[in-house]
Write a protein that holds these residues in place. Structure first.
Motif, PDB file in Angstrom:
ATOM      1  N   THR A  34      -3.171   4.629  -3.413  1.00 25.27           N
ATOM      2  CA  THR A  34      -4.334   5.451  -3.088  1.00 25.27           C
ATOM      3  C   THR A  34      -4.035   6.911  -3.394  1.00 25.27           C
ATOM      4  N   VAL A  40      -4.600  -0.425  -8.647  1.00 27.92           N
ATOM      5  CA  VAL A  40      -3.760  -1.584  -8.345  1.00 27.92           C
ATOM      6  C   VAL A  40      -2.696  -1.689  -9.429  1.00 27.92           C
ATOM      7  N   ALA A  59       0.822  -1.206   0.000  1.00 28.93           N
ATOM      8  CA  ALA A  59       0.000   0.000   0.000  1.00 28.93           C
ATOM      9  C   ALA A  59       0.860   1.261   0.000  1.00 28.93           C
ATOM     10  N   THR A 111      -1.447  -1.500  -3.957  1.00 30.72           N
ATOM     11  CA  THR A 111      -2.559  -0.578  -4.153  1.00 30.72           C
ATOM     12  C   THR A 111      -2.074   0.840  -3.886  1.00 30.72           C
ATOM     13  N   PRO A 146      -8.373   4.451  -5.549  1.00 25.66           N
ATOM     14  CA  PRO A 146      -7.268   3.488  -5.626  1.00 25.66           C
ATOM     15  C   PRO A 146      -7.006   2.952  -7.036  1.00 25.66           C
TER      16      PRO A 146
END
Length: 272
Positions: free
Chosen positions: A233, A240, A193, A231, A238
Protein backbone atom coordinates in the motif's frame (compact mmCIF):
# COMPACT_ATOMS: atom_id res chain seq x y z
CA UNK A 1 4.64 20.40 -36.47
CA UNK A 2 2.78 19.38 -33.33
CA UNK A 3 3.57 16.24 -31.32
CA UNK A 4 0.73 14.21 -29.83
CA UNK A 5 0.99 12.96 -26.25
CA UNK A 6 -1.03 10.88 -23.83
CA UNK A 7 -1.08 11.77 -20.13
CA UNK A 8 -1.39 8.63 -17.97
CA UNK A 9 -0.83 7.55 -14.39
CA UNK A 10 -0.41 4.47 -12.24
CA UNK A 11 -1.74 5.12 -8.72
CA UNK A 12 -0.92 8.82 -9.13
CA UNK A 13 2.63 8.27 -10.46
CA UNK A 14 2.09 10.24 -13.68
CA UNK A 15 3.59 10.12 -17.16
CA UNK A 16 3.62 11.92 -20.47
CA UNK A 17 3.77 9.22 -23.16
CA UNK A 18 5.14 10.01 -26.64
CA UNK A 19 4.55 7.31 -29.26
CA UNK A 20 7.28 7.12 -31.92
CA UNK A 21 6.59 3.52 -32.98
CA UNK A 22 5.12 4.49 -36.35
CA UNK A 23 6.73 7.86 -37.07
CA UNK A 24 10.01 9.12 -35.55
CA UNK A 25 10.07 12.25 -33.42
CA UNK A 26 12.59 15.07 -33.83
CA UNK A 27 15.77 14.66 -31.77
CA UNK A 28 15.19 15.49 -28.13
CA UNK A 29 17.70 17.89 -26.58
CA UNK A 30 19.03 17.06 -23.09
CA UNK A 31 16.68 19.44 -21.30
CA UNK A 32 13.53 18.40 -23.15
CA UNK A 33 12.28 15.81 -20.66
CA UNK A 34 12.82 18.16 -17.73
CA UNK A 35 11.05 21.00 -19.57
CA UNK A 36 8.08 18.83 -20.47
CA UNK A 37 7.88 17.43 -16.91
CA UNK A 38 7.82 20.86 -15.27
CA UNK A 39 4.44 21.24 -13.56
CA UNK A 40 4.43 25.03 -13.92
CA UNK A 41 5.72 25.62 -17.45
CA UNK A 42 5.40 22.19 -19.10
CA UNK A 43 2.73 19.50 -19.27
CA UNK A 44 3.78 18.13 -15.89
CA UNK A 45 4.74 14.55 -14.98
CA UNK A 46 7.02 12.37 -12.90
CA UNK A 47 8.45 10.69 -16.01
CA UNK A 48 8.49 11.18 -19.76
CA UNK A 49 7.94 7.88 -21.59
CA UNK A 50 9.08 7.42 -25.18
CA UNK A 51 7.85 4.41 -27.19
CA UNK A 52 10.02 3.31 -30.12
CA UNK A 53 10.29 0.31 -32.48
CA UNK A 54 12.24 -2.69 -31.21
CA UNK A 55 13.87 -5.64 -32.93
CA UNK A 56 13.83 -7.59 -29.64
CA UNK A 57 10.22 -7.16 -28.49
CA UNK A 58 6.93 -5.63 -29.53
CA UNK A 59 8.34 -2.16 -28.85
CA UNK A 60 10.95 -0.29 -26.82
CA UNK A 61 10.18 1.92 -23.82
CA UNK A 62 12.59 4.68 -22.78
CA UNK A 63 12.06 6.39 -19.41
CA UNK A 64 13.22 9.90 -18.49
CA UNK A 65 12.86 11.21 -14.95
CA UNK A 66 11.64 14.71 -14.17
CA UNK A 67 15.25 15.90 -13.85
CA UNK A 68 15.97 14.74 -17.43
CA UNK A 69 18.00 11.64 -16.49
CA UNK A 70 17.26 8.43 -18.38
CA UNK A 71 16.61 5.38 -16.17
CA UNK A 72 16.32 1.65 -16.65
CA UNK A 73 12.85 0.68 -15.48
CA UNK A 74 9.52 1.95 -14.15
CA UNK A 75 6.83 -0.49 -13.12
CA UNK A 76 3.97 2.02 -13.01
CA UNK A 77 4.89 3.33 -16.45
CA UNK A 78 4.95 -0.23 -17.78
CA UNK A 79 1.39 -0.76 -16.56
CA UNK A 80 0.32 2.53 -18.15
CA UNK A 81 1.97 1.60 -21.45
CA UNK A 82 0.41 -1.87 -21.25
CA UNK A 83 -3.00 -0.24 -20.90
CA UNK A 84 -2.26 2.07 -23.85
CA UNK A 85 -1.11 -0.88 -26.00
CA UNK A 86 -4.25 -2.83 -25.10
CA UNK A 87 -2.81 -6.32 -25.60
CA UNK A 88 -0.09 -8.58 -24.18
CA UNK A 89 3.34 -7.23 -25.10
CA UNK A 90 7.04 -7.85 -24.64
CA UNK A 91 8.72 -4.52 -23.95
CA UNK A 92 12.41 -3.71 -24.34
CA UNK A 93 13.87 -1.44 -21.63
CA UNK A 94 17.34 -0.45 -20.49
CA UNK A 95 16.73 -2.76 -17.52
CA UNK A 96 15.93 -5.77 -19.76
CA UNK A 97 12.89 -7.33 -21.39
CA UNK A 98 9.61 -7.22 -19.49
CA UNK A 99 6.12 -8.48 -20.32
CA UNK A 100 2.80 -6.74 -19.69
CA UNK A 101 -0.74 -8.01 -20.16
CA UNK A 102 -4.30 -7.02 -19.15
CA UNK A 103 -5.59 -8.89 -16.09
CA UNK A 104 -8.49 -8.89 -13.66
CA UNK A 105 -6.50 -6.61 -11.35
CA UNK A 106 -5.67 -4.07 -14.06
CA UNK A 107 -2.35 -4.73 -15.79
CA UNK A 108 0.08 -7.48 -14.77
CA UNK A 109 3.76 -6.99 -15.49
CA UNK A 110 6.51 -9.62 -15.37
CA UNK A 111 9.35 -7.52 -14.01
CA UNK A 112 12.16 -10.07 -14.31
CA UNK A 113 14.30 -11.55 -11.56
CA UNK A 114 15.79 -9.58 -8.65
CA UNK A 115 19.56 -9.23 -8.36
CA UNK A 116 21.53 -8.83 -5.16
CA UNK A 117 25.24 -8.73 -6.11
CA UNK A 118 26.92 -5.59 -4.79
CA UNK A 119 28.36 -4.67 -8.20
CA UNK A 120 24.96 -5.08 -9.89
CA UNK A 121 23.08 -2.79 -7.47
CA UNK A 122 25.66 -1.12 -7.90
CA UNK A 123 27.52 -0.17 -4.72
CA UNK A 124 30.85 1.64 -4.62
CA UNK A 125 32.56 -1.32 -2.91
CA UNK A 126 31.76 -4.90 -1.76
CA UNK A 127 29.19 -5.19 1.01
CA UNK A 128 26.52 -7.60 2.24
CA UNK A 129 23.49 -6.36 0.30
CA UNK A 130 21.05 -8.29 2.51
CA UNK A 131 21.91 -6.04 5.47
CA UNK A 132 24.08 -3.08 4.58
CA UNK A 133 26.13 -2.07 7.65
CA UNK A 134 25.28 1.60 7.16
CA UNK A 135 22.88 4.15 8.66
CA UNK A 136 21.49 7.59 8.01
CA UNK A 137 20.10 8.72 11.37
CA UNK A 138 17.13 6.41 12.14
CA UNK A 139 17.39 4.67 8.76
CA UNK A 140 19.62 1.66 9.45
CA UNK A 141 20.75 -1.63 7.88
CA UNK A 142 18.80 -1.55 4.61
CA UNK A 143 18.61 -4.37 2.09
CA UNK A 144 19.70 -3.50 -1.47
CA UNK A 145 17.98 -4.99 -4.53
CA UNK A 146 18.19 -4.33 -8.27
CA UNK A 147 14.85 -4.97 -10.01
CA UNK A 148 15.83 -3.32 -13.29
CA UNK A 149 16.90 -0.24 -11.33
CA UNK A 150 18.58 0.09 -7.92
CA UNK A 151 16.75 0.28 -4.57
CA UNK A 152 17.52 0.28 -0.86
CA UNK A 153 14.74 -0.69 1.55
CA UNK A 154 14.56 0.32 5.21
CA UNK A 155 12.06 -1.51 7.42
CA UNK A 156 10.68 0.88 10.03
CA UNK A 157 7.80 1.08 12.49
CA UNK A 158 6.02 3.96 10.72
CA UNK A 159 7.04 5.11 7.22
CA UNK A 160 5.09 8.34 7.68
CA UNK A 161 7.18 9.29 10.72
CA UNK A 162 10.33 9.45 8.56
CA UNK A 163 11.32 12.86 7.18
CA UNK A 164 11.74 11.59 3.62
CA UNK A 165 11.89 15.07 2.10
CA UNK A 166 15.13 15.60 4.05
CA UNK A 167 16.63 12.10 4.29
CA UNK A 168 15.61 10.87 0.83
CA UNK A 169 18.03 13.04 -1.16
CA UNK A 170 20.82 12.42 1.35
CA UNK A 171 20.60 8.65 0.85
CA UNK A 172 19.94 8.92 -2.90
CA UNK A 173 23.14 10.90 -3.49
CA UNK A 174 25.45 9.14 -1.03
CA UNK A 175 28.79 8.15 -2.56
CA UNK A 176 28.01 4.52 -1.66
CA UNK A 177 25.69 4.55 -4.69
CA UNK A 178 27.62 5.54 -7.84
CA UNK A 179 24.44 5.62 -9.95
CA UNK A 180 22.35 7.10 -7.13
CA UNK A 181 19.60 5.01 -5.53
CA UNK A 182 15.84 4.79 -5.00
CA UNK A 183 14.98 4.98 -1.29
CA UNK A 184 12.12 2.96 0.26
CA UNK A 185 10.82 3.06 3.84
CA UNK A 186 8.39 0.28 4.68
CA UNK A 187 6.41 -1.22 7.56
CA UNK A 188 5.30 -4.85 7.50
CA UNK A 189 1.73 -4.96 8.86
CA UNK A 190 0.87 -8.62 8.15
CA UNK A 191 2.32 -11.68 6.40
CA UNK A 192 0.70 -10.39 3.21
CA UNK A 193 0.72 -6.62 3.70
CA UNK A 194 3.28 -3.79 3.66
CA UNK A 195 2.91 0.00 3.89
CA UNK A 196 5.46 1.86 1.74
CA UNK A 197 6.75 5.34 0.91
CA UNK A 198 9.32 5.96 -1.81
CA UNK A 199 11.85 8.68 -2.56
CA UNK A 200 12.43 8.11 -6.27
CA UNK A 201 15.84 8.81 -7.81
CA UNK A 202 15.62 11.90 -10.01
CA UNK A 203 11.98 12.55 -9.06
CA UNK A 204 11.58 12.88 -5.29
CA UNK A 205 8.66 11.76 -3.14
CA UNK A 206 6.16 9.97 -5.34
CA UNK A 207 2.63 8.70 -4.81
CA UNK A 208 3.59 5.29 -6.15
CA UNK A 209 6.64 3.45 -7.46
CA UNK A 210 6.18 0.06 -9.10
CA UNK A 211 9.82 -1.01 -8.96
CA UNK A 212 9.96 0.24 -5.36
CA UNK A 213 7.01 -1.97 -4.48
CA UNK A 214 8.71 -4.92 -6.17
CA UNK A 215 12.04 -4.30 -4.44
CA UNK A 216 10.38 -3.84 -1.05
CA UNK A 217 8.35 -7.03 -1.39
CA UNK A 218 11.46 -8.99 -2.39
CA UNK A 219 13.44 -7.48 0.48
CA UNK A 220 10.75 -8.46 2.98
CA UNK A 221 10.54 -11.96 1.52
CA UNK A 222 14.33 -12.42 1.66
CA UNK A 223 14.22 -11.50 5.35
CA UNK A 224 11.31 -13.87 6.00
CA UNK A 225 8.93 -11.10 7.03
CA UNK A 226 6.16 -11.89 4.52
CA UNK A 227 4.91 -14.66 2.25
CA UNK A 228 5.55 -14.80 -1.51
CA UNK A 229 2.44 -12.78 -2.44
CA UNK A 230 1.89 -9.45 -0.75
CA UNK A 231 -0.16 -6.27 -1.12
CA UNK A 232 1.96 -3.11 -1.00
CA UNK A 233 0.00 0.00 0.00
CA UNK A 234 1.51 3.26 -1.25
CA UNK A 235 0.07 6.78 -0.88
CA UNK A 236 -1.54 6.39 -4.32
CA UNK A 237 -3.05 2.96 -3.68
CA UNK A 238 -2.27 -0.78 -3.62
CA UNK A 239 -0.10 -3.03 -5.78
CA UNK A 240 0.01 -6.82 -5.56
CA UNK A 241 3.50 -8.31 -5.84
CA UNK A 242 4.16 -12.02 -6.29
CA UNK A 243 7.58 -13.68 -6.37
CA UNK A 244 7.02 -16.83 -8.38
CA UNK A 245 8.90 -20.06 -7.81
CA UNK A 246 10.72 -19.55 -11.13
CA UNK A 247 12.23 -16.34 -9.71
CA UNK A 248 10.11 -13.91 -11.76
CA UNK A 249 8.49 -10.92 -10.03
CA UNK A 250 4.89 -10.24 -11.11
CA UNK A 251 3.31 -6.88 -10.30
CA UNK A 252 -0.43 -6.29 -10.73
CA UNK A 253 -2.27 -3.00 -10.34
CA UNK A 254 -4.34 -0.29 -11.91
CA UNK A 255 -3.37 2.29 -14.54
CA UNK A 256 -5.41 5.03 -16.18
CA UNK A 257 -5.41 7.52 -19.02
CA UNK A 258 -5.89 11.13 -17.88
CA UNK A 259 -6.09 13.05 -21.16
CA UNK A 260 -4.61 13.50 -24.64
CA UNK A 261 -3.16 16.59 -26.27
CA UNK A 262 -0.40 17.96 -28.46
CA UNK A 263 2.37 20.53 -28.21
CA UNK A 264 4.71 22.50 -30.44
CA UNK A 265 8.33 21.27 -30.06
CA UNK A 266 9.57 24.83 -30.53
CA UNK A 267 8.04 25.68 -27.16
CA UNK A 268 10.71 23.44 -25.62
CA UNK A 269 13.65 24.42 -27.81
CA UNK A 270 13.41 21.54 -30.28
CA UNK A 271 13.70 22.00 -34.02
CA UNK A 272 11.08 19.82 -35.70
Amino acid sequence: MRIAFTKMHGLGNDFVVLDAREAPLPPLNPGFAAALADRHTGIGCDQLILLEPSSLGDFRMRIFNADGSEVEACGNATRAVGLLHGAPARIETLGGMIAAAPSDGGISVEMGKPRFDWDVIPLAYPMDTHSLPVAWEELVNPIAVNVGNPHVIFFVTDPYAIDMARLGPIVENDTLFPQRINVNVAAVTARDAITLRVWERGVGLTRACGTGACATAIGAMKRGLVDRRVTITLPGGPLVIEWREDGEIVMTGAAAQSFRGSFDPADFGIDA
